[in-house]
Design an enzyme around this catalytic site. Structure first.
Site, short mmCIF file in Angstrom:
data_model
loop_
_atom_site.label_atom_id
_atom_site.label_comp_id
_atom_site.label_asym_id
_atom_site.label_seq_id
_atom_site.Cartn_x
_atom_site.Cartn_y
_atom_site.Cartn_z
N TRP A 52 0.80 -1.23 0.00
CA TRP A 52 0.00 0.00 0.00
C TRP A 52 0.83 1.27 0.00
CZ3 TRP A 52 2.01 2.05 4.28
CH2 TRP A 52 2.36 1.20 5.34
N SER A 66 5.62 -7.74 3.01
CA SER A 66 6.36 -8.13 4.21
C SER A 66 7.10 -9.46 4.01
CB SER A 66 5.38 -8.27 5.38
OG SER A 66 4.45 -9.30 5.10
N CYS A 109 10.12 0.94 2.28
CA CYS A 109 10.90 -0.27 2.54
C CYS A 109 12.39 0.02 2.63
CB CYS A 109 10.62 -1.31 1.47
SG CYS A 109 10.87 -0.68 -0.16
N GLU A 117 11.70 -3.78 11.75
CA GLU A 117 11.25 -2.78 10.78
C GLU A 117 10.03 -2.07 11.39
OE1 GLU A 117 9.42 -4.16 7.08
OE2 GLU A 117 10.50 -2.54 6.07
N TYR A 134 3.24 -21.67 -0.73
CA TYR A 134 2.14 -21.92 -1.67
C TYR A 134 2.70 -22.49 -2.98
CZ TYR A 134 -0.40 -18.46 1.28
OH TYR A 134 -0.95 -17.76 2.31
N GLU A 184 10.10 -8.90 -3.11
CA GLU A 184 10.71 -7.63 -2.66
C GLU A 184 10.17 -7.40 -1.27
OE1 GLU A 184 12.78 -5.95 -4.44
OE2 GLU A 184 12.36 -6.51 -6.51
N LYS A 196 -3.25 -7.85 -7.69
CA LYS A 196 -3.96 -7.89 -6.40
C LYS A 196 -3.41 -6.71 -5.60
CE LYS A 196 -4.78 -8.77 -2.07
NZ LYS A 196 -5.11 -7.49 -1.44
P1 NAP Z 1 1.92 -7.29 3.51
O1 NAP Z 1 1.04 -7.43 4.66
O2 NAP Z 1 2.92 -8.35 3.27
O3 NAP Z 1 0.95 -7.13 2.28
C1 NAP Z 1 1.41 -7.09 0.94
C2 NAP Z 1 0.39 -7.70 0.03
O4 NAP Z 1 0.25 -9.08 0.31
C3 NAP Z 1 -1.00 -7.10 0.16
O5 NAP Z 1 -1.59 -7.01 -1.10
C4 NAP Z 1 -1.69 -8.12 1.03
O6 NAP Z 1 -3.10 -8.09 0.90
C5 NAP Z 1 -1.12 -9.41 0.49
N1 NAP Z 1 -1.25 -10.54 1.40
C6 NAP Z 1 -1.54 -10.56 2.72
N2 NAP Z 1 -1.59 -11.82 3.18
C7 NAP Z 1 -1.32 -12.64 2.14
C8 NAP Z 1 -1.19 -14.05 1.99
N3 NAP Z 1 -1.36 -14.88 3.00
N4 NAP Z 1 -0.88 -14.53 0.76
C9 NAP Z 1 -0.68 -13.71 -0.27
N5 NAP Z 1 -0.80 -12.36 -0.20
C10 NAP Z 1 -1.10 -11.82 1.00
O7 NAP Z 1 2.76 -5.96 3.53
P2 NAP Z 1 2.21 -4.46 3.57
O8 NAP Z 1 1.65 -4.25 4.91
O9 NAP Z 1 1.34 -4.19 2.40
O10 NAP Z 1 3.51 -3.60 3.30
C11 NAP Z 1 4.48 -3.42 4.26
C12 NAP Z 1 5.68 -4.30 3.98
O11 NAP Z 1 6.07 -4.26 2.60
C13 NAP Z 1 6.89 -3.86 4.73
O12 NAP Z 1 7.46 -4.97 5.36
C14 NAP Z 1 7.83 -3.31 3.67
O13 NAP Z 1 9.15 -3.35 3.97
C15 NAP Z 1 7.47 -4.09 2.48
N6 NAP Z 1 7.79 -3.35 1.26
C16 NAP Z 1 8.86 -3.75 0.50
C17 NAP Z 1 9.19 -3.09 -0.66
C18 NAP Z 1 10.34 -3.56 -1.51
O14 NAP Z 1 10.44 -3.18 -2.65
N7 NAP Z 1 11.22 -4.39 -1.02
C19 NAP Z 1 8.42 -2.00 -1.07
C20 NAP Z 1 7.35 -1.60 -0.28
C21 NAP Z 1 7.05 -2.29 0.87
P3 NAP Z 1 -4.00 -7.27 1.98
O15 NAP Z 1 -3.62 -5.86 1.85
O16 NAP Z 1 -5.37 -7.55 1.51
O17 NAP Z 1 -3.68 -7.87 3.31
#
Ligand code: NAP
Ligand code: MG
Length: 498
Positions: free
Chosen positions: A166, A244, A301, A400, A254, A266, A190
């Site tokens: 997000w 995450s 991130c 983090e 999966y 990422e 998604k």
């Molecule tokens: P997140 O909870 O991992 O969610 C990311 C995506 O995964 C969302 O679309 C989420 O859907 C979906 N998701 C949740 N549970 C899932 C499951 N069991 N199976 C498959 N998909 C699932 O992370 P976030 O809260 O959006 O973002 C924060 C994290 O992203 C931080 O840790 C940050 O460091 C990381 N990040 C990394 C980068 C990079 O380039 N390395 C860039 C930006 C952010 P829902 O929203 O519907 O739960």
């Protein structure tokens, strides 16, 4: 000319936008008929409900994506023609700069000035860069001798799912969508639950640009339902994920339990910032440390949240950071173009961030500024916070936080800084400041991170691969030619000439 807050708010009220799933070129309800509400983080008010898809919608989207792929309508289109469509897509997005920015700010709470000056221009640039690459991607001929011709070719993977976070909704979506489409794949997006709005509008604009029906699907709804169903689906060939580390490792499971689909991750970070002891003028480094800490209100991130500075420069560095923070970093309503920091994405995320802030304070760590919430708007604003010299095993150093919270740590040598910088399970990015060319090369090599930025805080640019080492990532990078490898497969065609 930039508009005023009132003008942007008026636009937000009058704009119409899709809220249903986008499948087979149409906006349709989820099969279950379920919806879920979305909130403007700045005000806490619900402003729309989106279709909430589940496994049945995933099945339908995969079936349609596969059909489009097999039909060749996009996958076999001449690369130059695909390029033209993608370039048109970039032009359309560029022409909708203000509208897209207002929608992004409304849904995500990101400061509108930032979205207009960075997120959307970067997204447009990413689409153009990958579009241009479409008809400039060569295979290889192997050195197999006179008896054979070995062709090493690259083919689209097929059906690709991109699961998005997000924090930079439009920008990170185009980082994945553009190379995936350029390679000829069918794509299922998604978006994160909190930020589906602009992704659905991106799909509508993709259709306007000429991306054929069925080539792009968007499924709003819960990640634990849709993301999991995509991860386990036998018809999905690859998943590109940003989010995450926890969810990233679930996706690997999966894949292992289903069809061994390609997974590119990422993930999170706890990136370091190292100020070498040779730096004379601190100002540039201080400005970079502020951006590294507070850009996107720390919901970033690559946020640099462990800032290592020589002990004998620490007081001066902290003082300059406080001055710079006051002068250049303004927190408040994200629709006000004068602000460059906004609320946390959601109340639950606000609580997570405040947990760490309170933990740091209760551990008796020195708070140079912040350390509390701010009474603005929806009440989920965290004051930009700088801790000084926390213990190296405290949670604010090891976890983090993903909010405007950073730590300054005094060190006695460059070597100590590098050692501590690498003392983490993450390895996404690192920033190094030095006036000495040799130090730049020596320490950049020693820092364990996917990107090391020297004398600037940044993530490289569209021409450089972006991805993490260690628990920050695995299986592929965004940006540059590397991104195309995520969405294609090598194939050998070996022709006997004897
Ligand atoms: P997140 O909870 O991992 O969610 C990311 C995506 O995964 C969302 O679309 C989420 O859907 C979906 N998701 C949740 N549970 C899932 C499951 N069991 N199976 C498959 N998909 C699932 O992370 P976030 O809260 O959006 O973002 C924060 C994290 O992203 C931080 O840790 C940050 O460091 C990381 N990040 C990394 C980068 C990079 O380039 N390395 C860039 C930006 C952010 P829902 O929203 O519907 O739960
Ligand atoms: Mg929202």
């Amino acid at each position: 000319m930039a508009k005023t807050q009132q003008e942007y708010e008026k636009m937000a009220q009058s704009l119409t936008y899709p809220t249903q799933a986008f499948i087979g070129g149409k906006f349709i309800d989820a099969k279950s008929g379920k919806t879920s509400e979305t909130v403007n983080p700045a005000t806490g008010k619900v402003f729309a409900s989106f279709s909430s898809c589940d496994e049945n919608d995933v099945d339908e989207a995969v079936k349609i994506a596969r059909k489009a792929f097999d039909s060749g309508v996009w996958s076999k289109m001449h690369p130059t023609e695909r390029k033209k469509v993608l370039l048109k897509y970039a032009d359309i997005l560029e022409s909708k700069l203000e509208e897209l920015a207002v929608l992004e700010t409304l849904d995500s709470g990101k400061p509108i000035g930032e979205v207009m000056s960075t997120d959307i221009p970067e997204a447009v640039h990413a689409i153009r860069w990958h579009a241009e690459f479409t008809d400039k991607r060569y295979g290889q001929v192997s050195p197999s001798g006179d008896g054979a011709v070995g062709l090493v070719t690259k083919e689209a993977v097929g059906v690709v799912a991109c699961i998005m976070p997000w924090n930079f909704p439009i920008m990170t979506t185009t980082w994945k969508l553009a190379p995936a489409l350029a390679e000829g794949n069918s794509v299922i997006l998604k978006p994160a639950s909190q930020t589906s709005l602009t992704t659905l509008r991106l799909a509508e604009l993709a259709a306007e640009a000429g991306i054929p029906e069925g080539v792009l699907q968007v499924l709003p709804g819960s990640g634990s339902v849709i993301g999991k169903a995509l991860g386990l689906h036998m018809g999905v060939n690859a998943i590109s994920f940003t989010g995450s580390t926890e969810v990233g490792s679930q996706l690997l499971e999966y894949s292992a339990k289903s069809n061994l689909k390609k997974i590119s991750l990422e993930l999170g970070g706890k990136s370091p910032f190292v100020l070498c002891d040779d730096v004379k003028d601190l100002n540039k480094a201080v400005n970079a440390a502020l951006a590294a800490s507070f850009w996107n209100t720390g919901q970033n991130c690559t946020a640099n949240t462990r800032i290592f500075v020589p002990n004998n420069r620490k007081d001066e560095f902290v003082e300059l950071m406080l001055k710079g923070l006051e002068k250049d970093w303004h927190i408040g309503d994200p629709m006000n173009p004068a602000n460059n920091m906004g609320p946390m994405i959601s109340e639950s995320h606000f609580k997570n961030v405040m947990h760490y802030v309170e933990k740091g304070v209760s551990e008796g760590c020195k708070v140079a500024t912040g350390g509390h919430a701010l009474n603005i708007g929806s009440g989920i604003y965290v004051a930009p916070t700088l801790f000084v010299d926390p213990k190296m095993d405290s949670e604010i150093i090891t976890h983090e936080i993903f909010g405007p919270v950073s730590c300054i740590i005094g060190v006695n040598s460059n070597e100590e800084a590098i050692k501590l910088a690498n003392d983490t399970n993450y390895g996404l990015q690192a920033t190094l400041f030095t006036d000495n060319l040799q130090n730049a090369h020596i320490y950049a090599r020693q820092l364990k991170a996917g990107t090391v930025s020297v004398n600037k805080y940044c993530e490289g640019d569209i021409t450089t691969p972006f991805g993490g080492l260690k628990m920050s990532g695995f299986g592929g990078q965004d940006n540059a030619e590397a991104a195309h490898e995520q969405y294609s497969e090598l194939k050998t065609i070996f022709i006997n000439l004897e």
